[in-house]
Design a protein around this motif. Structure first.
Motif, PDB file in Angstrom:
ATOM      1  N   PHE A  70      -7.243 -16.925  -2.442  1.00 48.05           N
ATOM      2  CA  PHE A  70      -7.911 -16.397  -1.249  1.00 48.05           C
ATOM      3  C   PHE A  70      -7.068 -15.310  -0.580  1.00 48.05           C
ATOM      4  N   VAL A  71      -5.758 -15.520  -0.467  1.00 46.44           N
ATOM      5  CA  VAL A  71      -4.872 -14.538   0.157  1.00 46.44           C
ATOM      6  C   VAL A  71      -4.807 -13.275  -0.688  1.00 46.44           C
ATOM      7  N   ILE A  72      -4.762 -13.414  -2.000  1.00 42.45           N
ATOM      8  CA  ILE A  72      -4.734 -12.241  -2.885  1.00 42.45           C
ATOM      9  C   ILE A  72      -6.014 -11.423  -2.719  1.00 42.45           C
ATOM     10  N   LEU A  73      -7.159 -12.088  -2.670  1.00 39.47           N
ATOM     11  CA  LEU A  73      -8.430 -11.376  -2.476  1.00 39.47           C
ATOM     12  C   LEU A  73      -8.486 -10.705  -1.111  1.00 39.47           C
ATOM     13  N   LEU A  74      -7.973 -11.372  -0.093  1.00 38.74           N
ATOM     14  CA  LEU A  74      -7.939 -10.795   1.249  1.00 38.74           C
ATOM     15  C   LEU A  74      -7.021  -9.571   1.296  1.00 38.74           C
ATOM     16  N   GLN A  75      -5.887  -9.626   0.607  1.00 42.01           N
ATOM     17  CA  GLN A  75      -4.979  -8.470   0.531  1.00 42.01           C
ATOM     18  C   GLN A  75      -5.685  -7.293  -0.139  1.00 42.01           C
ATOM     19  N   LEU A  76      -6.398  -7.559  -1.221  1.00 40.31           N
ATOM     20  CA  LEU A  76      -7.120  -6.490  -1.913  1.00 40.31           C
ATOM     21  C   LEU A  76      -8.226  -5.910  -1.036  1.00 40.31           C
ATOM     22  N   LEU A  77      -8.924  -6.756  -0.291  1.00 43.89           N
ATOM     23  CA  LEU A  77      -9.965  -6.293   0.619  1.00 43.89           C
ATOM     24  C   LEU A  77      -9.386  -5.382   1.704  1.00 43.89           C
ATOM     25  N   VAL A  78      -8.273  -5.791   2.293  1.00 47.45           N
ATOM     26  CA  VAL A  78      -7.620  -4.958   3.314  1.00 47.45           C
ATOM     27  C   VAL A  78      -7.157  -3.645   2.696  1.00 47.45           C
ATOM     28  N   GLY A 118       0.819  -1.199   0.000  1.00 52.05           N
ATOM     29  CA  GLY A 118       0.000   0.000   0.000  1.00 52.05           C
ATOM     30  C   GLY A 118       0.857   1.255   0.000  1.00 52.05           C
ATOM     31  N   LEU A 119       0.224   2.396   0.201  1.00 48.71           N
ATOM     32  CA  LEU A 119       0.925   3.677   0.183  1.00 48.71           C
ATOM     33  C   LEU A 119       1.932   3.784   1.325  1.00 48.71           C
ATOM     34  N   ILE A 120       1.564   3.297   2.508  1.00 51.31           N
ATOM     35  CA  ILE A 120       2.485   3.348   3.646  1.00 51.31           C
ATOM     36  C   ILE A 120       3.725   2.506   3.365  1.00 51.31           C
ATOM     37  N   GLY A 121       3.537   1.317   2.840  1.00 49.11           N
ATOM     38  CA  GLY A 121       4.655   0.462   2.492  1.00 49.11           C
ATOM     39  C   GLY A 121       5.531   1.062   1.412  1.00 49.11           C
ATOM     40  N   LEU A 122       4.908   1.692   0.456  1.00 54.90           N
ATOM     41  CA  LEU A 122       5.652   2.332  -0.629  1.00 54.90           C
ATOM     42  C   LEU A 122       6.553   3.435  -0.103  1.00 54.90           C
ATOM     43  N   LEU A 123       6.063   4.196   0.862  1.00 57.04           N
ATOM     44  CA  LEU A 123       6.819   5.335   1.373  1.00 57.04           C
ATOM     45  C   LEU A 123       7.801   4.982   2.490  1.00 57.04           C
ATOM     46  N   THR A 124       7.521   3.936   3.261  1.00 56.73           N
ATOM     47  CA  THR A 124       8.342   3.673   4.452  1.00 56.73           C
ATOM     48  C   THR A 124       9.181   2.412   4.388  1.00 56.73           C
ATOM     49  N   CYS A 169     -10.239  -1.501   2.318  1.00 59.15           N
ATOM     50  CA  CYS A 169     -10.745  -1.035   3.624  1.00 59.15           C
ATOM     51  C   CYS A 169      -9.870   0.047   4.229  1.00 59.15           C
ATOM     52  N   THR A 170      -8.591   0.053   3.916  1.00 62.18           N
ATOM     53  CA  THR A 170      -7.688   1.081   4.441  1.00 62.18           C
ATOM     54  C   THR A 170      -7.481   2.223   3.439  1.00 62.18           C
ATOM     55  N   LEU A 171      -8.335   2.265   2.425  1.00 63.84           N
ATOM     56  CA  LEU A 171      -8.274   3.302   1.393  1.00 63.84           C
ATOM     57  C   LEU A 171      -6.917   3.370   0.703  1.00 63.84           C
ATOM     58  N   GLY A 172      -6.339   2.207   0.493  1.00 65.33           N
ATOM     59  CA  GLY A 172      -5.063   2.130  -0.222  1.00 65.33           C
ATOM     60  C   GLY A 172      -3.848   2.425   0.626  1.00 65.33           C
ATOM     61  N   LEU A 173      -4.049   2.598   1.926  1.00 65.81           N
ATOM     62  CA  LEU A 173      -2.911   2.964   2.769  1.00 65.81           C
ATOM     63  C   LEU A 173      -2.017   1.784   3.136  1.00 65.81           C
ATOM     64  N   TRP A 174      -2.605   0.617   3.458  1.00 68.54           N
ATOM     65  CA  TRP A 174      -1.783  -0.479   3.943  1.00 68.54           C
ATOM     66  C   TRP A 174      -2.378  -1.841   3.588  1.00 68.54           C
ATOM     67  N   THR A 175      -1.515  -2.763   3.342  1.00 62.81           N
ATOM     68  CA  THR A 175      -1.808  -4.195   3.295  1.00 62.81           C
ATOM     69  C   THR A 175      -0.481  -4.904   3.478  1.00 62.81           C
ATOM     70  N   TRP A 176      -0.527  -6.195   3.762  1.00 65.98           N
ATOM     71  CA  TRP A 176       0.744  -6.907   3.799  1.00 65.98           C
ATOM     72  C   TRP A 176       1.116  -7.185   2.365  1.00 65.98           C
ATOM     73  N   GLY A 177       2.374  -7.122   2.109  1.00 63.84           N
ATOM     74  CA  GLY A 177       2.804  -7.261   0.736  1.00 63.84           C
ATOM     75  C   GLY A 177       3.645  -8.497   0.521  1.00 63.84           C
ATOM     76  N   ALA A 178       4.344  -8.482  -0.553  1.00 63.65           N
ATOM     77  CA  ALA A 178       5.244  -9.576  -0.883  1.00 63.65           C
ATOM     78  C   ALA A 178       6.455  -9.496   0.041  1.00 63.65           C
ATOM     79  N   GLY A 179       7.428 -10.275  -0.230  1.00 62.51           N
ATOM     80  CA  GLY A 179       8.622 -10.256   0.600  1.00 62.51           C
ATOM     81  C   GLY A 179       9.680 -11.146   0.002  1.00 62.51           C
ATOM     82  N   TYR A 180      10.466 -11.729   0.881  1.00 61.54           N
ATOM     83  CA  TYR A 180      11.563 -12.584   0.454  1.00 61.54           C
ATOM     84  C   TYR A 180      11.593 -13.841   1.301  1.00 61.54           C
ATOM     85  N   LEU A 181      12.044 -14.922   0.705  1.00 60.42           N
ATOM     86  CA  LEU A 181      12.378 -16.139   1.423  1.00 60.42           C
ATOM     87  C   LEU A 181      13.898 -16.222   1.438  1.00 60.42           C
TER      88      LEU A 181
END
Length: 88
Positions: free
Chosen positions: A54-62, A15-21, A65-77
């Motif tokens: 299901f996880v992708i849809l849940l990420q989009l829902l979050v 989301g926007l918070i993740g993009l900026l921070t 709901c946060t107006l594009g501010l936050w969701t959990w994103g991808a990462g690394y293994l």
């Protein structure tokens, strides 16, 4: 000589918070430094993206709901390895 492996998932904010921070390189550096202090050495880093619908849809829902501010994103293994020094 016995070698022990472990996989650690590093999650990044979305989301926007993740993009900026979120600084992915700093997050990886911090994780690797932390594990190095515990005796683990990183041997492979793999980008991680979810493929579960299901996880992708849940990420989009979050995200909605946060107006594009936050969701959990991808990462690394990250694969770490340690030589335990014990014989097999």
């Amino acid at each position: 000589m016995a070698i022990k492996n472990k996989v650690v998932r590093l999650s990044l904010a979305g989301g926007l918070i993740g993009l900026l921070t979120t600084n992915p390189r700093r997050a990886l550096d911090d994780l690797i430094d932390q594990e190095n202090q515990r005796g683990w050495g990183a041997i492979q880093i793999q980008p991680h993206r979810t493929t579960n619908l299901f996880v992708i849809l849940l990420q989009l829902l979050v995200l909605l709901c946060t107006l594009g501010l936050w969701t959990w994103g991808a990462g690394y293994l990250v694969l770490f390895q340690m030589d335990t020094g014990a014989p097999k």
